[in-house]
Design an enzyme around this catalytic site. Structure first.
Site, PDB file in Angstrom:
ATOM      1  N   HIS A 243      46.239  68.399  57.755  1.00 52.73           N
ATOM      2  CA  HIS A 243      45.162  67.716  56.896  1.00 52.73           C
ATOM      3  C   HIS A 243      44.102  68.564  56.312  1.00 52.73           C
ATOM      4  O   HIS A 243      43.610  69.485  56.604  1.00 52.73           O
ATOM      5  CB  HIS A 243      44.901  66.123  57.809  1.00 52.73           C
ATOM      6  CG  HIS A 243      43.447  65.140  57.587  1.00 52.73           C
ATOM      7  ND1 HIS A 243      43.056  65.404  57.237  1.00 52.73           N
ATOM      8  CD2 HIS A 243      43.965  64.357  56.701  1.00 52.73           C
ATOM      9  CE1 HIS A 243      42.108  64.441  56.166  1.00 52.73           C
ATOM     10  NE2 HIS A 243      43.391  63.280  56.627  1.00 52.73           N
TER      11      HIS A 243
ATOM     12  N   GLU B  29      47.432  63.231  48.892  1.00 55.71           N
ATOM     13  CA  GLU B  29      45.777  63.208  49.380  1.00 55.71           C
ATOM     14  C   GLU B  29      45.034  64.361  48.388  1.00 55.71           C
ATOM     15  O   GLU B  29      44.462  64.481  49.285  1.00 55.71           O
ATOM     16  CB  GLU B  29      45.407  63.073  51.138  1.00 55.71           C
ATOM     17  CG  GLU B  29      45.902  62.005  52.028  1.00 55.71           C
ATOM     18  CD  GLU B  29      45.495  61.842  53.208  1.00 55.71           C
ATOM     19  OE1 GLU B  29      45.372  60.481  53.588  1.00 55.71           O
ATOM     20  OE2 GLU B  29      44.996  62.949  53.919  1.00 55.71           O
TER      21      GLU B  29
HETATM   22  P1  PGA Z   1      40.542  57.827  53.854  1.00 55.66           P
HETATM   23  O1  PGA Z   1      41.147  58.811  55.105  1.00 55.66           O
HETATM   24  O2  PGA Z   1      41.004  56.831  54.115  1.00 55.66           O
HETATM   25  O3  PGA Z   1      39.002  57.810  55.533  1.00 55.66           O
HETATM   26  O4  PGA Z   1      39.561  57.965  52.476  1.00 55.66           O
HETATM   27  C1  PGA Z   1      42.002  59.682  54.155  1.00 55.66           C
HETATM   28  C2  PGA Z   1      42.760  60.319  55.448  1.00 55.66           C
HETATM   29  O5  PGA Z   1      41.648  61.294  55.294  1.00 55.66           O
HETATM   30  O6  PGA Z   1      44.002  60.789  55.709  1.00 55.66           O
END
Ligand code: PGA
Length: 262
Positions: free
Chosen positions: A97, A168
């Site tokens: 992440h 992401e």
């Molecule tokens: P968010 O986070 O939905 O608050 O943008 C997503 C993530 O970092 O997994």
């Protein structure tokens, strides 16, 4: 692009939003109620380590952790190994992440070690990749390919069947503003590209078993766009997953979504 999977996967990443054990238990309970009603959706609750043993696997609900150590055992104060997590019922872990890369300085090499450590004990790995800034010249594709290849270094075809890739875009995480969220159209382009890389790495049969998710400010209002037109098999949800009301709506929207042939 129609999803090949019978059920969409929604991963709740609670991050550091849940403050106490009582809050964690209450949110878990509301998720259990929704999970029992789901027909076309399953969820993973990726919770802080301290809450993991309060969560029990249910129908349509899996227990996950937000990180895992690259180390297997030894003198590593503060680390939590894949084996420990598996022994308390965890089946899924997030690796790579962007917040771990930034906060804990995780390198691509360490992420690859984490992926291998977790897959090695039979866990599912939700591997996060994504560009820092949105570029219009196609360089985001290059960044994601580099990150994906580096984080999967040494991961064999045999183990790769337990991978889940979460795309992401870092600029869209915690943005919580409609204009700063990715669009389903550009997610679709990236999802196709990620699948191609997986296909080249692992072949058709294995690559087709790997889900691709979208993450970055997913909310009840935008989840359907990603699922229906973004070419993804589910979503990784941060902030909105810490609210029982919002997360329930996300799950209901997911149940009603239909991926189109785009
Ligand atoms: P968010 O986070 O939905 O608050 O943008 C997503 C993530 O970092 O997994």
């Amino acid at each position: 692009m129609k999803s090949l999977f019978a059920k969409k996967l929604i991963v709740a990443n609670w991050k550091l939003y849940i403050k106490t054990q009582a809050e964690a238990k209450a949110l878990y309970k509301s998720c259990v109620v929704v999970a029992s009603q789901l027909k076309r959706t399953e969820m993973v609750l990726a919770v802080p380590f301290v809450f993991v043993s309060h969560m029990v696997k249910r129908k349509n609900m899996h227990v996950g952790a937000q990180d895992v150590s690259w180390a297997v055992e030894g003198a590593y104060t503060g680390e939590v190994s894949a084996r420990m997590l598996a022994s308390v019922g965890v089946t899924h872990v997030i690796a790579g992440h962007s917040e771990r890369r930034d906060l804990a300085g995780d390198t691509d090499e360490q992420v690859a070690q984490k992926v291998k450590a977790a897959l090695g004990v039979g866990l599912w790995v939700i591997l996060c990749v994504g560009e820092r800034e949105r570029a219009t010249d196609g360089s985001s594709l290059v960044v994601v390919k580099r990150e994906l290849l580096a984080s999967l270094k040494g991961v064999s075809r045999m183990l790769a069947g337990h991978l889940i890739i979460a795309y992401e875009p870092i600029w869209a995480i915690s943005a919580h503003h409609p204009k700063s969220v990715d669009t389903p159209e550009s997610t679709l382009e990236m999802a196709i590209y990620i699948r191609k890389i997986l296909h080249d790495l692992y072949g058709k049969a294995t690559a087709s078993r790997i889900r691709v998710l979208y993450g970055g400010s997913v909310a009840p209002e935008n989840i359907r766009g990603f699922l229906e037109r973004g070419g993804v098999d589910g979503a990784l949800v941060g902030h909105a997953s810490a609210s029982a009301g919002k997360f329930t709506r996300i799950l209901h929207e997911t149940e009603m979504s239909y991926s189109q042939d785009v």
